[in-house]
Design an enzyme around this catalytic site. Structure first.
Site, PDB file in Angstrom:
ATOM      1  N   LYS A   1      -0.855   4.923   4.647  1.00 24.44           N
ATOM      2  CA  LYS A   1      -1.811   4.007   5.286  1.00 24.44           C
ATOM      3  C   LYS A   1      -1.465   3.844   6.765  1.00 24.44           C
ATOM      4  CE  LYS A   1      -3.964  -0.510   4.703  1.00 24.44           C
ATOM      5  NZ  LYS A   1      -5.321   0.023   4.882  1.00 24.44           N
TER       6      LYS A   1
ATOM      7  N   HIS B   1       0.833  -1.203   0.000  1.00 26.72           N
ATOM      8  CA  HIS B   1       0.000   0.000   0.000  1.00 26.72           C
ATOM      9  C   HIS B   1       0.867   1.253   0.000  1.00 26.72           C
ATOM     10  CE1 HIS B   1      -3.213  -2.801   1.142  1.00 26.72           C
ATOM     11  NE2 HIS B   1      -4.049  -1.864   0.745  1.00 26.72           N
TER      12      HIS B   1
HETATM   13  P1  NAP Z   1      -7.027   9.866   3.384  1.00 25.64           P
HETATM   14  O1  NAP Z   1      -6.807  10.469   2.044  1.00 25.64           O
HETATM   15  O2  NAP Z   1      -6.025  10.098   4.461  1.00 25.64           O
HETATM   16  O3  NAP Z   1      -8.454  10.348   3.903  1.00 25.64           O
HETATM   17  C1  NAP Z   1      -8.917  10.238   5.219  1.00 25.64           C
HETATM   18  C2  NAP Z   1      -9.763  11.462   5.495  1.00 25.64           C
HETATM   19  O4  NAP Z   1     -10.373  11.348   6.784  1.00 25.64           O
HETATM   20  C3  NAP Z   1      -8.919  12.757   5.514  1.00 25.64           C
HETATM   21  O5  NAP Z   1      -9.568  13.733   4.748  1.00 25.64           O
HETATM   22  C4  NAP Z   1      -8.913  13.122   6.988  1.00 25.64           C
HETATM   23  O6  NAP Z   1      -8.793  14.506   7.224  1.00 25.64           O
HETATM   24  C5  NAP Z   1     -10.285  12.620   7.382  1.00 25.64           C
HETATM   25  N1  NAP Z   1     -10.458  12.610   8.817  1.00 25.64           N
HETATM   26  C6  NAP Z   1      -9.523  12.416   9.778  1.00 25.64           C
HETATM   27  N2  NAP Z   1     -10.102  12.563  10.982  1.00 25.64           N
HETATM   28  C7  NAP Z   1     -11.394  12.872  10.758  1.00 25.64           C
HETATM   29  C8  NAP Z   1     -12.498  13.187  11.602  1.00 25.64           C
HETATM   30  N3  NAP Z   1     -12.348  13.245  12.918  1.00 25.64           N
HETATM   31  N4  NAP Z   1     -13.677  13.446  11.045  1.00 25.64           N
HETATM   32  C9  NAP Z   1     -13.835  13.423   9.721  1.00 25.64           C
HETATM   33  N5  NAP Z   1     -12.833  13.171   8.860  1.00 25.64           N
HETATM   34  C10 NAP Z   1     -11.628  12.895   9.391  1.00 25.64           C
HETATM   35  O7  NAP Z   1      -7.195   8.276   3.260  1.00 25.64           O
HETATM   36  P2  NAP Z   1      -7.899   7.439   2.086  1.00 25.64           P
HETATM   37  O8  NAP Z   1      -6.862   6.838   1.229  1.00 25.64           O
HETATM   38  O9  NAP Z   1      -8.984   8.244   1.487  1.00 25.64           O
HETATM   39  O10 NAP Z   1      -8.532   6.259   2.952  1.00 25.64           O
HETATM   40  C11 NAP Z   1      -9.577   6.480   3.883  1.00 25.64           C
HETATM   41  C12 NAP Z   1      -9.883   5.173   4.614  1.00 25.64           C
HETATM   42  O11 NAP Z   1     -10.386   4.235   3.668  1.00 25.64           O
HETATM   43  C13 NAP Z   1      -8.653   4.501   5.275  1.00 25.64           C
HETATM   44  O12 NAP Z   1      -9.070   3.888   6.470  1.00 25.64           O
HETATM   45  C14 NAP Z   1      -8.243   3.443   4.266  1.00 25.64           C
HETATM   46  O13 NAP Z   1      -7.569   2.355   4.864  1.00 25.64           O
HETATM   47  C15 NAP Z   1      -9.596   3.034   3.739  1.00 25.64           C
HETATM   48  N6  NAP Z   1      -9.613   2.433   2.413  1.00 25.64           N
HETATM   49  C16 NAP Z   1     -10.576   1.495   2.210  1.00 25.64           C
HETATM   50  C17 NAP Z   1     -10.719   0.907   0.983  1.00 25.64           C
HETATM   51  C18 NAP Z   1     -11.822  -0.113   0.788  1.00 25.64           C
HETATM   52  O14 NAP Z   1     -11.970  -0.603  -0.321  1.00 25.64           O
HETATM   53  N7  NAP Z   1     -12.549  -0.450   1.818  1.00 25.64           N
HETATM   54  C19 NAP Z   1      -9.872   1.283  -0.073  1.00 25.64           C
HETATM   55  C20 NAP Z   1      -8.915   2.276   0.142  1.00 25.64           C
HETATM   56  C21 NAP Z   1      -8.811   2.858   1.389  1.00 25.64           C
HETATM   57  P3  NAP Z   1      -7.328  15.225   7.237  1.00 25.64           P
HETATM   58  O15 NAP Z   1      -6.977  15.392   5.799  1.00 25.64           O
HETATM   59  O16 NAP Z   1      -7.586  16.516   7.946  1.00 25.64           O
HETATM   60  O17 NAP Z   1      -6.400  14.293   7.970  1.00 25.64           O
END
Ligand code: NAP
Length: 266
Positions: free
Chosen positions: A159, A155
């Site tokens: 992550k 990844h």
């Molecule tokens: P990312 O770009 O870091 O996005 C996470 C978002 O959550 C950021 O905008 C962050 O804000 C926000 N956040 C943090 N604390 C928060 C709060 N208290 N309230 C509301 N929002 C908050 O990560 P990503 O790549 O999009 O991934 C997001 C999640 O999805 C991760 O857990 C990842 O492992 C998961 N994921 C799942 C799949 C699936 O297929 N299920 C696939 C890919 C990823 P800031 O920018 O201010 O930190």
């Protein structure tokens, strides 16, 4: 068809931005609010780089669930926050579709119990990419014949959780059909801690984190004089959105917790 009203948590994130596009492109989906840790009181349309949605942003989750009438919460945030959002959504009768990874077995059992008591559907999917779900299913099939398995997941380096939810889910699915086996030499010793990765039911899992990667997994099977490799690559986060769409549609028809997209696709 009546529109499904959605609250999105994590709209500025990489997955969140893809989900905003999905909601906009899907006629029977409607974004009614977003939960973020910044920009409370503003509209999505006021945030640079986000689409022109007239949906309010909340920093206070309880206030959002009290003020906004919604069918579904789509959570794409961070492991710790995702758990809190999911619990709160169940409390307020809003069905959570959770892509956030990092839930452990105890947390899943507790959430399943709460969902059952409230009679509300919850979908938690460590991987929304259909290809990844097939990769897990094929790996489960192969494990009956090849019980010696190593999982290598790769990844991007932002992550937070390791091993990935997909790797854990793959090992759990394999464990249902694979004859229990502690792999490797019984006297094997790590000269550097972690050299052999982590372990679930005797299978080793190796986690690679590098910039440039998105989400990739190989399941390696070893047999006498032969090797089998099953591999899936998510090259862009758009690969997850058909699964998010399926889950939002499916959750309107279920009243229990479902863990894994494979349980809602044929
Ligand atoms: P990312 O770009 O870091 O996005 C996470 C978002 O959550 C950021 O905008 C962050 O804000 C926000 N956040 C943090 N604390 C928060 C709060 N208290 N309230 C509301 N929002 C908050 O990560 P990503 O790549 O999009 O991934 C997001 C999640 O999805 C991760 O857990 C990842 O492992 C998961 N994921 C799942 C799949 C699936 O297929 N299920 C696939 C890919 C990823 P800031 O920018 O201010 O930190």
């Amino acid at each position: 068809m009546e529109k499904i009203k959605i609250i999105l948590a994590g709209p500025r994130g990489k997955m969140g931005m893809e989900a905003l596009k999905l909601i906009k492109e899907t006629e029977h989906f409607e974004l009614v609010a977003a939960i973020d840790r910044k920009n409370g009181g503003k509209m999505i349309s006021e945030i640079d780089g986000l689409p022109a949605y007239d949906a309010p942003i909340y920093e206070d989750v309880d206030l959002c669930f009290q003020e906004i009438q919604a069918d579904v919460l789509v959570d794409l945030t961070t492991p710790e926050i995702g758990r809190k959002h999911t619990e709160a959504a169940i409390k307020y009768g809003i069905r959570p579709v959770v892509g956030t990874t990092g839930f452990n077995e105890v947390e899943l059992l507790e959430l399943a119990k709460t969902a059952e008591q409230k009679g509300i559907g919850v979908i938690i999917a460590p991987n929304f990419a259909i290809g990844a779900v097939l990769m897990m299913k094929f790996a489960q099939m192969a494990s009956k014949y090849f019980p010696d398995i190593e999982i290598i997941e790769q990844h991007h380096d932002q992550k937070l959780d390791a091993p990935s939810g997909t790797a854990i889910k793959t090992a759990e699915l394999i464990s249902k059909v694979r004859q229990q086996k502690d792999q490797g030499h019984p006297n094997e010793k790590e000269t550097i801690t972690g050299a052999r990765g982590s372990k679930i039911n005797g299978m080793h899992i190796h986690s690679v984190r590098l910039p440039g990667l998105v989400a990739h997994q190989e399941v390696l099977f070893g047999g006498n004089g032969q090797l089998l490799t099953i591999r899936h690559d998510s090259l862009h986060r758009s690969s997850f959105m058909s699964g998010v769409k399926l889950a939002v549609e499916a959750i309107m028809k279920i009243d229990i917790l479902v863990y894994g997209l494979e349980n809602i696709i044929e």
